[in-house]
Design a protein around this motif. Structure first.
Motif, PDB file in Angstrom:
ATOM      1  N   GLY A 139       0.781  -1.225   0.000  1.00 57.51           N
ATOM      2  CA  GLY A 139       0.000   0.000   0.000  1.00 57.51           C
ATOM      3  C   GLY A 139       0.811   1.273   0.000  1.00 57.51           C
ATOM      4  N   TRP A 140       2.141   1.145   0.042  1.00 60.72           N
ATOM      5  CA  TRP A 140       2.989   2.329   0.152  1.00 60.72           C
ATOM      6  C   TRP A 140       3.716   2.666  -1.145  1.00 60.72           C
ATOM      7  CZ3 TRP A 140       2.802   5.507   4.286  1.00 60.72           C
ATOM      8  CH2 TRP A 140       2.176   5.011   5.436  1.00 60.72           C
ATOM      9  N   HIS A 141       3.383   1.960  -2.222  1.00 54.42           N
ATOM     10  CA  HIS A 141       3.942   2.258  -3.542  1.00 54.42           C
ATOM     11  C   HIS A 141       2.925   1.797  -4.576  1.00 54.42           C
ATOM     12  CE1 HIS A 141       6.481   1.977  -7.140  1.00 54.42           C
ATOM     13  NE2 HIS A 141       7.321   2.805  -6.527  1.00 54.42           N
ATOM     14  N   PRO A 142       2.755   2.529  -5.671  1.00 52.94           N
ATOM     15  CA  PRO A 142       1.719   2.166  -6.648  1.00 52.94           C
ATOM     16  C   PRO A 142       1.924   0.811  -7.300  1.00 52.94           C
ATOM     17  CG  PRO A 142       3.115   3.969  -7.462  1.00 52.94           C
ATOM     18  CD  PRO A 142       3.421   3.813  -6.021  1.00 52.94           C
ATOM     19  N   ASP A 143       3.148   0.289  -7.285  1.00 50.78           N
ATOM     20  CA  ASP A 143       3.402  -1.014  -7.898  1.00 50.78           C
ATOM     21  C   ASP A 143       3.289  -2.166  -6.909  1.00 50.78           C
ATOM     22  OD1 ASP A 143       3.826   0.165 -10.360  1.00 50.78           O
ATOM     23  OD2 ASP A 143       5.979   0.389 -10.056  1.00 50.78           O
ATOM     24  N   LEU A 144       2.926  -1.855  -5.671  1.00 50.65           N
ATOM     25  CA  LEU A 144       2.704  -2.883  -4.658  1.00 50.65           C
ATOM     26  C   LEU A 144       1.205  -3.107  -4.475  1.00 50.65           C
ATOM     27  CD1 LEU A 144       5.311  -1.772  -1.975  1.00 50.65           C
ATOM     28  CD2 LEU A 144       5.314  -3.969  -3.166  1.00 50.65           C
ATOM     29  N   PRO A 145       0.791  -4.285  -4.022  1.00 46.20           N
ATOM     30  CA  PRO A 145      -0.632  -4.498  -3.746  1.00 46.20           C
ATOM     31  C   PRO A 145      -1.120  -3.548  -2.647  1.00 46.20           C
ATOM     32  CG  PRO A 145       0.560  -6.589  -3.784  1.00 46.20           C
ATOM     33  CD  PRO A 145       1.597  -5.503  -3.788  1.00 46.20           C
ATOM     34  N   PRO A 146      -2.388  -3.176  -2.657  1.00 47.09           N
ATOM     35  CA  PRO A 146      -2.943  -2.413  -1.534  1.00 47.09           C
ATOM     36  C   PRO A 146      -2.862  -3.247  -0.264  1.00 47.09           C
ATOM     37  CG  PRO A 146      -4.471  -2.491  -3.401  1.00 47.09           C
ATOM     38  CD  PRO A 146      -3.404  -3.491  -3.681  1.00 47.09           C
ATOM     39  N   HIS A 147      -2.793  -2.564   0.888  1.00 45.86           N
ATOM     40  CA  HIS A 147      -2.797  -3.322   2.132  1.00 45.86           C
ATOM     41  C   HIS A 147      -4.190  -3.898   2.388  1.00 45.86           C
ATOM     42  CE1 HIS A 147      -4.859  -0.080   4.272  1.00 45.86           C
ATOM     43  NE2 HIS A 147      -3.961   0.780   3.823  1.00 45.86           N
ATOM     44  N   ALA A 148      -4.285  -4.795   3.369  1.00 44.92           N
ATOM     45  CA  ALA A 148      -5.516  -5.564   3.574  1.00 44.92           C
ATOM     46  C   ALA A 148      -6.709  -4.682   3.906  1.00 44.92           C
ATOM     47  CB  ALA A 148      -5.294  -6.605   4.668  1.00 44.92           C
ATOM     48  N   LEU A 149      -6.530  -3.659   4.732  1.00 44.89           N
ATOM     49  CA  LEU A 149      -7.659  -2.795   5.082  1.00 44.89           C
ATOM     50  C   LEU A 149      -8.181  -2.062   3.850  1.00 44.89           C
ATOM     51  CD1 LEU A 149      -6.611  -1.211   8.503  1.00 44.89           C
ATOM     52  CD2 LEU A 149      -8.007  -3.241   8.078  1.00 44.89           C
ATOM     53  N   ALA A 150      -7.280  -1.660   2.971  1.00 48.99           N
ATOM     54  CA  ALA A 150      -7.699  -0.970   1.747  1.00 48.99           C
ATOM     55  C   ALA A 150      -8.489  -1.889   0.829  1.00 48.99           C
ATOM     56  CB  ALA A 150      -6.473  -0.426   1.014  1.00 48.99           C
ATOM     57  N   GLN A 151      -8.340  -3.213   1.018  1.00 48.38           N
ATOM     58  CA  GLN A 151      -9.084  -4.176   0.208  1.00 48.38           C
ATOM     59  C   GLN A 151     -10.365  -4.653   0.900  1.00 48.38           C
ATOM     60  OE1 GLN A 151      -6.649  -7.085  -2.129  1.00 48.38           O
ATOM     61  NE2 GLN A 151      -4.965  -6.326  -0.872  1.00 48.38           N
ATOM     62  N   GLY A 152     -10.661  -4.083   2.071  1.00 41.43           N
ATOM     63  CA  GLY A 152     -11.920  -4.401   2.717  1.00 41.43           C
ATOM     64  C   GLY A 152     -11.818  -5.240   3.971  1.00 41.43           C
ATOM     65  N   ALA A 153     -10.616  -5.680   4.348  1.00 43.44           N
ATOM     66  CA  ALA A 153     -10.473  -6.474   5.570  1.00 43.44           C
ATOM     67  C   ALA A 153     -10.831  -5.631   6.784  1.00 43.44           C
ATOM     68  CB  ALA A 153      -9.047  -7.006   5.697  1.00 43.44           C
ATOM     69  N   ASP A 154     -11.183  -6.308   7.867  1.00 42.35           N
ATOM     70  CA  ASP A 154     -11.562  -5.615   9.095  1.00 42.35           C
ATOM     71  C   ASP A 154     -10.391  -5.444  10.052  1.00 42.35           C
ATOM     72  OD1 ASP A 154     -14.736  -5.496   9.005  1.00 42.35           O
ATOM     73  OD2 ASP A 154     -14.084  -7.416   8.165  1.00 42.35           O
ATOM     74  N   ALA A 155      -9.394  -6.283   9.931  1.00 37.78           N
ATOM     75  CA  ALA A 155      -8.216  -6.169  10.796  1.00 37.78           C
ATOM     76  C   ALA A 155      -7.033  -6.805  10.099  1.00 37.78           C
ATOM     77  CB  ALA A 155      -8.456  -6.839  12.149  1.00 37.78           C
ATOM     78  N   LEU A 156      -5.867  -6.268  10.394  1.00 35.09           N
ATOM     79  CA  LEU A 156      -4.647  -6.895   9.910  1.00 35.09           C
ATOM     80  C   LEU A 156      -3.583  -6.817  10.989  1.00 35.09           C
ATOM     81  CD1 LEU A 156      -2.065  -4.854   8.994  1.00 35.09           C
ATOM     82  CD2 LEU A 156      -3.702  -4.202   7.240  1.00 35.09           C
ATOM     83  N   VAL A 157      -2.706  -7.796  10.947  1.00 35.31           N
ATOM     84  CA  VAL A 157      -1.502  -7.817  11.779  1.00 35.31           C
ATOM     85  C   VAL A 157      -0.321  -7.798  10.836  1.00 35.31           C
ATOM     86  CG1 VAL A 157      -0.181  -9.135  13.461  1.00 35.31           C
ATOM     87  CG2 VAL A 157      -2.665  -9.181  13.538  1.00 35.31           C
ATOM     88  N   THR A 158       0.673  -6.968  11.112  1.00 36.37           N
ATOM     89  CA  THR A 158       1.849  -6.949  10.253  1.00 36.37           C
ATOM     90  C   THR A 158       3.097  -6.706  11.078  1.00 36.37           C
ATOM     91  OG1 THR A 158       2.696  -6.135   8.129  1.00 36.37           O
ATOM     92  CG2 THR A 158       1.836  -4.480   9.657  1.00 36.37           C
ATOM     93  N   SER A 159       4.199  -7.254  10.614  1.00 38.23           N
ATOM     94  CA  SER A 159       5.473  -7.173  11.333  1.00 38.23           C
ATOM     95  C   SER A 159       6.333  -6.065  10.749  1.00 38.23           C
ATOM     96  CB  SER A 159       6.226  -8.504  11.240  1.00 38.23           C
ATOM     97  OG  SER A 159       5.589  -9.496  11.985  1.00 38.23           O
ATOM     98  N   ALA A 160       6.595  -5.038  11.552  1.00 39.50           N
ATOM     99  CA  ALA A 160       7.474  -3.962  11.092  1.00 39.50           C
ATOM    100  C   ALA A 160       8.912  -4.419  10.980  1.00 39.50           C
ATOM    101  CB  ALA A 160       7.370  -2.764  12.040  1.00 39.50           C
ATOM    102  N   HIS A 161       9.261  -5.523  11.660  1.00 37.67           N
ATOM    103  CA  HIS A 161      10.648  -5.974  11.630  1.00 37.67           C
ATOM    104  C   HIS A 161      10.943  -6.903  10.459  1.00 37.67           C
ATOM    105  CE1 HIS A 161      10.259 -10.225  13.049  1.00 37.67           C
ATOM    106  NE2 HIS A 161       9.113  -9.777  13.525  1.00 37.67           N
ATOM    107  N   LYS A 162       9.936  -7.283   9.694  1.00 39.07           N
ATOM    108  CA  LYS A 162      10.177  -8.205   8.581  1.00 39.07           C
ATOM    109  C   LYS A 162      10.582  -7.456   7.316  1.00 39.07           C
ATOM    110  CE  LYS A 162       7.572 -12.347   9.848  1.00 39.07           C
ATOM    111  NZ  LYS A 162       7.270 -12.146  11.269  1.00 39.07           N
ATOM    112  N   THR A 163       9.744  -6.568   6.853  1.00 38.19           N
ATOM    113  CA  THR A 163      10.057  -5.883   5.594  1.00 38.19           C
ATOM    114  C   THR A 163      10.397  -4.411   5.787  1.00 38.19           C
ATOM    115  OG1 THR A 163       7.720  -5.396   5.170  1.00 38.19           O
ATOM    116  CG2 THR A 163       8.591  -7.470   4.305  1.00 38.19           C
TER     117      THR A 163
END
Length: 497
Positions: free
Chosen positions: A213-237
């Motif tokens: 979701g932070w670059h136009p060539d990347l997929p939108p993040h889950a909330l932007a696609q309609g999900a109700d909650a997401l968990v993500t690791s800031a230490h991974k990517t």
């Protein structure tokens, strides 16, 4: 943060070379703590004295009595979390120092009551399965689609989810993992539509998608696609400390008070301020420079893919349903053994995220450049040639292809009276253990599942190939812990797909 703090920051400050403290209150507080050099009479007990156990404690600053007062009167954490919530379009954001593991378990506790059924993608991470144990939720398993070319999962099919919900109309939530460990991306928007038609939330383990979701060539993040909650690791990517993660949610279908209580119930009461500050800094970096930095990362990965795809027999994962920032190399066409290739990479000082017989996953991030990626590609190419053999067919890893047979609920099995039996004598019995090749940490066998010949064969094959088998009570996997009694099919059996 005061004006003095902003003035101290700048491109010449080695501790804040990108001048992020002006945008990240927790980072500013961490830097200010070092500038003040206080001698606290609070935890942690090392008080940053490096003459006792060494430099390992130098940067460890607590949240309470460190970044903020013990009473949290400065409200710095709330400021940082509110800002991140706004950036992701969430109603709620919480920073975790327990990784996506903590976030997954908090969300499991937030969506239902013990005994409630939830639909769960079977390639979930072990942390979510143990979240089901904690919450007492009954899983209705749904297998992801598999791409026959790659032997890799490609997300949950909306039709499969609709069918599962038809069989379990009382389900309280849907849990999926997206993207997968190998970067394949599903159809979250369609899954959200299916879940919402039933009035229930879609919860996404997006541990590997903090950059989405932070670059136009990347997929939108889950909330932007309609999900109700997401968990993500800031230490991974992203460039955050280990264990840094975010929980982001919309509250139309998830009770914010319940989520807050669940988060606190499973979180430490002594959160590491440095981890929180690094999360804050990573979010500020994305907001300010994300498009530029991620554009450079995507170029690096694209160049690496082209170079490796030119090696005879090599296949790289790419296409519209693959994270363009993920570098996944398939070796079956070369005959080379990925475990042997990995050993060579480790010897060269280039350890990778994962390797099994057919696959090598290398994590390329914002911290890489052409020199580091070029060295990886050159060494990987050399090792493939060194271990080249007769090409073989791609066989889906057990983590992606297991067909679970439910004997009882995960919670019932976890707390059951157990006995330890020789591995092959466990066939037909109900497991009390979670056993997974690691990485990726996706269970091949979970508490409450009946031990089948397929499961045993898969685990024995992975072990023979040199893959680490994790979490089993017997690390040599000569025995297995099972429920002290015969396997009995439970309600989850009918819902397994």
């Amino acid at each position: 943060m005061g004006e003095a703090g902003a003035a101290r920051s700048g491109p010449n400050d080695p501790r804040d070379p990108r001048g992020l403290r002006a945008h990240a209150p927790l980072l500013d507080a961490w830097l200010s703590h070092a500038e003040r050099s206080p001698h606290p009479f609070t935890i942690p007990g090392h008080k940053q004295r490096t003459d006792l156990v060494g430099a390992i404690v130098r940067d460890d600053v607590p949240l309470y009595g460190g970044l903020d007062e013990v009473r949290l009167s400065g409200g710095l954490l709330e400021q940082a979390q509110a800002r991140a919530a706004g950036l992701w379009g969430a109603d709620v954001c919480r920073f975790s120092v327990g990784g996506s593991t903590h976030g997954n378990q908090a969300l499991a506790l937030a969506v239902g009551q013990p005994g409630d059924r939830v639909v769960v993608q079977r390639t979930l991470h072990r942390s979510m399965l143990l979240g089901l144990v904690l919450a007492g939720l009954e899983p209705v398993w749904v297998a992801p689609e598999l791409d026959a070319r790659w032997g890799m999962p490609c997300g949950l099919a909306p039709d499969a989810l609709a069918a599962a919900l038809g069989d379990a109309p009382d389900a309280k939530a849907v849990f999926v993992t997206d993207p997968s460990y190998v970067g394949t991306v599903g159809r979250l928007g369609e899954l959200a539509d299916v879940a919402h038609a039933r009035g229930i939330p879609l919860v996404v383990d997006a541990a590997w998608a903090a950059h989405f979701g932070w670059h136009p060539d990347l997929p939108p993040h889950a909330l932007a696609q309609g999900a109700d909650a997401l968990v993500t690791s800031a230490h991974k990517t992203l460039p955050a400390w280990s264990q840094a993660a975010l929980v982001l949610a919309r509250t139309e279908r998830i009770d914010p008070a319940r989520l807050d209580a669940a988060f606190e119930a499973t979180h430490t009461t002594s959160p590491a301020g440095a981890i929180l500050a690094s999360t804050d800094a990573a979010v500020a970096l994305l907001e300010r420079d994300g498009v530029t930095l991620l554009g450079g990362l995507l170029d690096l990965v694209a160049e690496a893919r082209r170079a490796l795809a030119a090696v005879e027999g090599v296949v790289v994962l790419e296409g519209p349903r693959v994270d363009p920032a993920k570098l996944v190399v398939l070796l079956a066409g070369t005959g080379a053994d990925g475990v042997l290739v990995e050993r060579g990479l480790i010897a060269a000082g280039l350890p990778v995220e994962m390797a099994d017989r057919d696959t090598v996953v290398a994590l390329v991030t914002l911290a890489d450049d052409r020199t580091s990626v070029g060295r990886l590609v050159a060494m990987l190419t050399d090792l493939i040639e060194r271990h080249r053999a007769e090409p073989r067919s791609t066989v889906p890893a057990a983590s992606w292809s297991v067909v679970p047979v439910q004997g009882c609920s995960p919670r019932e099995a976890f707390f059951a009276t157990r006995e330890r039996v020789p591995l092959r004598d466990a066939i037909g019995r109900t497991s009390t253990e979670l056993v997974a090749p690691y990485p990726p940490g996706v269970p091949v066998l979970a508490p409450g599942e009946v031990v089948t010949e397929q499961v045993i064969a898969a685990l024995e094959s992975a072990r023979a190939a040199g893959v680490r088998i994790a979490y089993a009570a017997d690390p040599d996997l000569m025995t297995l812990d099972v429920v002290n009694g015969p396997a009995v099919a439970g309600p989850g059996d009918a819902g397994s797909r």
